[in-house]
Design a protein around this motif. Sequence first.
Motif, PDB file in Angstrom:
ATOM      1  N   MET A   1       0.849  -1.206   0.000  1.00 55.01           N
ATOM      2  CA  MET A   1       0.000   0.000   0.000  1.00 55.01           C
ATOM      3  C   MET A   1       0.883   1.255   0.000  1.00 55.01           C
ATOM      4  O   MET A   1       1.844   1.329   0.761  1.00 55.01           O
ATOM      5  CB  MET A   1      -0.912   0.009   1.235  1.00 55.01           C
ATOM      6  CG  MET A   1      -1.794   1.259   1.323  1.00 55.01           C
ATOM      7  SD  MET A   1      -2.811   1.297   2.816  1.00 55.01           S
ATOM      8  CE  MET A   1      -3.907  -0.081   2.492  1.00 55.01           C
ATOM      9  N   ILE A   2       0.550   2.197  -0.860  1.00 51.04           N
ATOM     10  CA  ILE A   2       1.331   3.427  -0.952  1.00 51.04           C
ATOM     11  C   ILE A   2       1.060   4.309   0.263  1.00 51.04           C
ATOM     12  O   ILE A   2      -0.073   4.413   0.741  1.00 51.04           O
ATOM     13  CB  ILE A   2       1.004   4.181  -2.260  1.00 51.04           C
ATOM     14  CG1 ILE A   2       1.987   5.334  -2.467  1.00 51.04           C
ATOM     15  CG2 ILE A   2      -0.438   4.674  -2.277  1.00 51.04           C
ATOM     16  CD1 ILE A   2       1.909   5.948  -3.851  1.00 51.04           C
TER      17      ILE A   2
ATOM     18  N   GLN B   1       5.093   8.843   0.443  1.00 46.78           N
ATOM     19  CA  GLN B   1       5.427   8.422  -0.918  1.00 46.78           C
ATOM     20  C   GLN B   1       4.610   9.195  -1.951  1.00 46.78           C
ATOM     21  O   GLN B   1       5.130   9.596  -2.999  1.00 46.78           O
ATOM     22  CB  GLN B   1       5.190   6.918  -1.068  1.00 46.78           C
ATOM     23  CG  GLN B   1       6.202   6.060  -0.334  1.00 46.78           C
ATOM     24  CD  GLN B   1       5.838   4.581  -0.356  1.00 46.78           C
ATOM     25  OE1 GLN B   1       4.665   4.211  -0.479  1.00 46.78           O
ATOM     26  NE2 GLN B   1       6.849   3.730  -0.221  1.00 46.78           N
ATOM     27  N   VAL B   2       3.335   9.394  -1.656  1.00 47.66           N
ATOM     28  CA  VAL B   2       2.471  10.147  -2.572  1.00 47.66           C
ATOM     29  C   VAL B   2       2.929  11.597  -2.663  1.00 47.66           C
ATOM     30  O   VAL B   2       3.017  12.178  -3.755  1.00 47.66           O
ATOM     31  CB  VAL B   2       0.999  10.091  -2.106  1.00 47.66           C
ATOM     32  CG1 VAL B   2       0.138  11.017  -2.968  1.00 47.66           C
ATOM     33  CG2 VAL B   2       0.476   8.672  -2.173  1.00 47.66           C
ATOM     34  N   VAL B   3       3.227  12.197  -1.512  1.00 47.33           N
ATOM     35  CA  VAL B   3       3.672  13.592  -1.480  1.00 47.33           C
ATOM     36  C   VAL B   3       4.965  13.757  -2.275  1.00 47.33           C
ATOM     37  O   VAL B   3       5.114  14.695  -3.066  1.00 47.33           O
ATOM     38  CB  VAL B   3       3.865  14.066  -0.022  1.00 47.33           C
ATOM     39  CG1 VAL B   3       4.569  15.421   0.008  1.00 47.33           C
ATOM     40  CG2 VAL B   3       2.517  14.156   0.681  1.00 47.33           C
TER      41      VAL B   3
ATOM     42  N   LYS C   1      -3.252  22.578  -1.135  1.00 46.60           N
ATOM     43  CA  LYS C   1      -3.388  22.491  -2.591  1.00 46.60           C
ATOM     44  C   LYS C   1      -3.332  21.043  -3.086  1.00 46.60           C
ATOM     45  O   LYS C   1      -4.043  20.666  -4.020  1.00 46.60           O
ATOM     46  CB  LYS C   1      -2.286  23.318  -3.262  1.00 46.60           C
ATOM     47  CG  LYS C   1      -2.366  23.348  -4.783  1.00 46.60           C
ATOM     48  CD  LYS C   1      -1.298  24.249  -5.362  1.00 46.60           C
ATOM     49  CE  LYS C   1      -1.340  24.264  -6.888  1.00 46.60           C
ATOM     50  NZ  LYS C   1      -2.607  24.801  -7.403  1.00 46.60           N
ATOM     51  N   ILE C   2      -2.486  20.226  -2.472  1.00 42.98           N
ATOM     52  CA  ILE C   2      -2.316  18.851  -2.958  1.00 42.98           C
ATOM     53  C   ILE C   2      -3.122  17.831  -2.153  1.00 42.98           C
ATOM     54  O   ILE C   2      -3.040  16.627  -2.422  1.00 42.98           O
ATOM     55  CB  ILE C   2      -0.824  18.447  -2.953  1.00 42.98           C
ATOM     56  CG1 ILE C   2      -0.283  18.365  -1.518  1.00 42.98           C
ATOM     57  CG2 ILE C   2       0.003  19.405  -3.797  1.00 42.98           C
ATOM     58  CD1 ILE C   2       1.149  17.829  -1.440  1.00 42.98           C
ATOM     59  N   GLN C   3      -3.900  18.296  -1.181  1.00 40.65           N
ATOM     60  CA  GLN C   3      -4.633  17.374  -0.304  1.00 40.65           C
ATOM     61  C   GLN C   3      -5.553  16.442  -1.096  1.00 40.65           C
ATOM     62  O   GLN C   3      -5.597  15.231  -0.838  1.00 40.65           O
ATOM     63  CB  GLN C   3      -5.444  18.156   0.731  1.00 40.65           C
ATOM     64  CG  GLN C   3      -6.088  17.262   1.794  1.00 40.65           C
ATOM     65  CD  GLN C   3      -6.716  18.077   2.920  1.00 40.65           C
ATOM     66  OE1 GLN C   3      -6.926  19.291   2.788  1.00 40.65           O
ATOM     67  NE2 GLN C   3      -7.007  17.425   4.034  1.00 40.65           N
TER      68      GLN C   3
ATOM     69  N   GLU D   1      -5.350  12.321  -1.206  1.00 40.92           N
ATOM     70  CA  GLU D   1      -6.482  11.484  -0.792  1.00 40.92           C
ATOM     71  C   GLU D   1      -6.921  10.547  -1.909  1.00 40.92           C
ATOM     72  O   GLU D   1      -7.289   9.392  -1.656  1.00 40.92           O
ATOM     73  CB  GLU D   1      -7.643  12.375  -0.347  1.00 40.92           C
ATOM     74  CG  GLU D   1      -7.363  13.097   0.968  1.00 40.92           C
ATOM     75  CD  GLU D   1      -8.504  13.994   1.408  1.00 40.92           C
ATOM     76  OE1 GLU D   1      -8.573  14.333   2.608  1.00 40.92           O
ATOM     77  OE2 GLU D   1      -9.340  14.367   0.540  1.00 40.92           O
ATOM     78  N   GLN D   2      -6.881  11.022  -3.146  1.00 45.18           N
ATOM     79  CA  GLN D   2      -7.246  10.166  -4.277  1.00 45.18           C
ATOM     80  C   GLN D   2      -6.257   9.012  -4.436  1.00 45.18           C
ATOM     81  O   GLN D   2      -6.641   7.892  -4.787  1.00 45.18           O
ATOM     82  CB  GLN D   2      -7.295  10.990  -5.564  1.00 45.18           C
ATOM     83  CG  GLN D   2      -8.469  11.953  -5.634  1.00 45.18           C
ATOM     84  CD  GLN D   2      -8.414  12.860  -6.849  1.00 45.18           C
ATOM     85  OE1 GLN D   2      -7.639  12.623  -7.777  1.00 45.18           O
ATOM     86  NE2 GLN D   2      -9.223  13.906  -6.848  1.00 45.18           N
ATOM     87  N   SER D   3      -4.984   9.280  -4.163  1.00 49.50           N
ATOM     88  CA  SER D   3      -3.957   8.251  -4.328  1.00 49.50           C
ATOM     89  C   SER D   3      -4.019   7.191  -3.231  1.00 49.50           C
ATOM     90  O   SER D   3      -3.864   5.997  -3.502  1.00 49.50           O
ATOM     91  CB  SER D   3      -2.562   8.887  -4.344  1.00 49.50           C
ATOM     92  OG  SER D   3      -2.405   9.729  -5.466  1.00 49.50           O
TER      93      SER D   3
END
Length: 219
Positions: free
Chosen positions: A1-2, A6-8, A35-37, A41-43
């Motif tokens: 699981m990511i 890692q996503v950031v 801005k990237i929240q 969350e989608q990732s």
Amino acid sequence: MITIPQVVEKIVSSQPFLAEALVDGLINISSLARKIQDQVEQSVKKPVKLGAIIMALNRLAPSLEVKINPGLKEVITNVGDIIVRSQLVDFTYKNSNTLIEKHTELLKSIGPNQEFFYTMVQGVFESNLVVSNTLREKVEQVFSTEMLVSKSEDLSSVTLKLPSTNSQQLGFYYFILKNIAWAGINIREVISTTNEFTLVVNDTDIDKTFSVLKNMGKN
């Protein structure tokens, strides 16, 4: 699981200029996190608290500095000679069926004299000619039947001899132009080949331009 870190890192690393600004401390971390929240969350496919993203960004900045700087700085520090030319004139003509013939005629009249500065760039709709002031009258005579779009005098140029790896380094030209812009220097023209890069500026800015380019690898 990511994971959230890692996503950031993936989001920031996909935008090199954002990564650089983050390393330099030029970005408000809280604003960037907001801005990237949605992307985060989608990732990860679940709600993510803003604080978790802020923490990930704060931990990411030091590691990005290690990744960003070496490649770009290596290319910058390997820039070769810096050549300065003064007393230049910049002509811009509208493209025509006879314009290339006029360039050929002018070059033949100049001959192999290496003391002159002469560059020609042909665009889609117009062509640019930057020459030594001593050629000004000859240019005006040869191109007298062509449509002159603009003419600027009291200019100087700085030419950098670039390492062959410059075209493979992301952000190379951005780094140069960023330093010039931050120094408050107005660029009148940009002329480039594969391994040469020339900036044309006002005579009054030439000393500052040379200083910026000479010292940019030391920053």
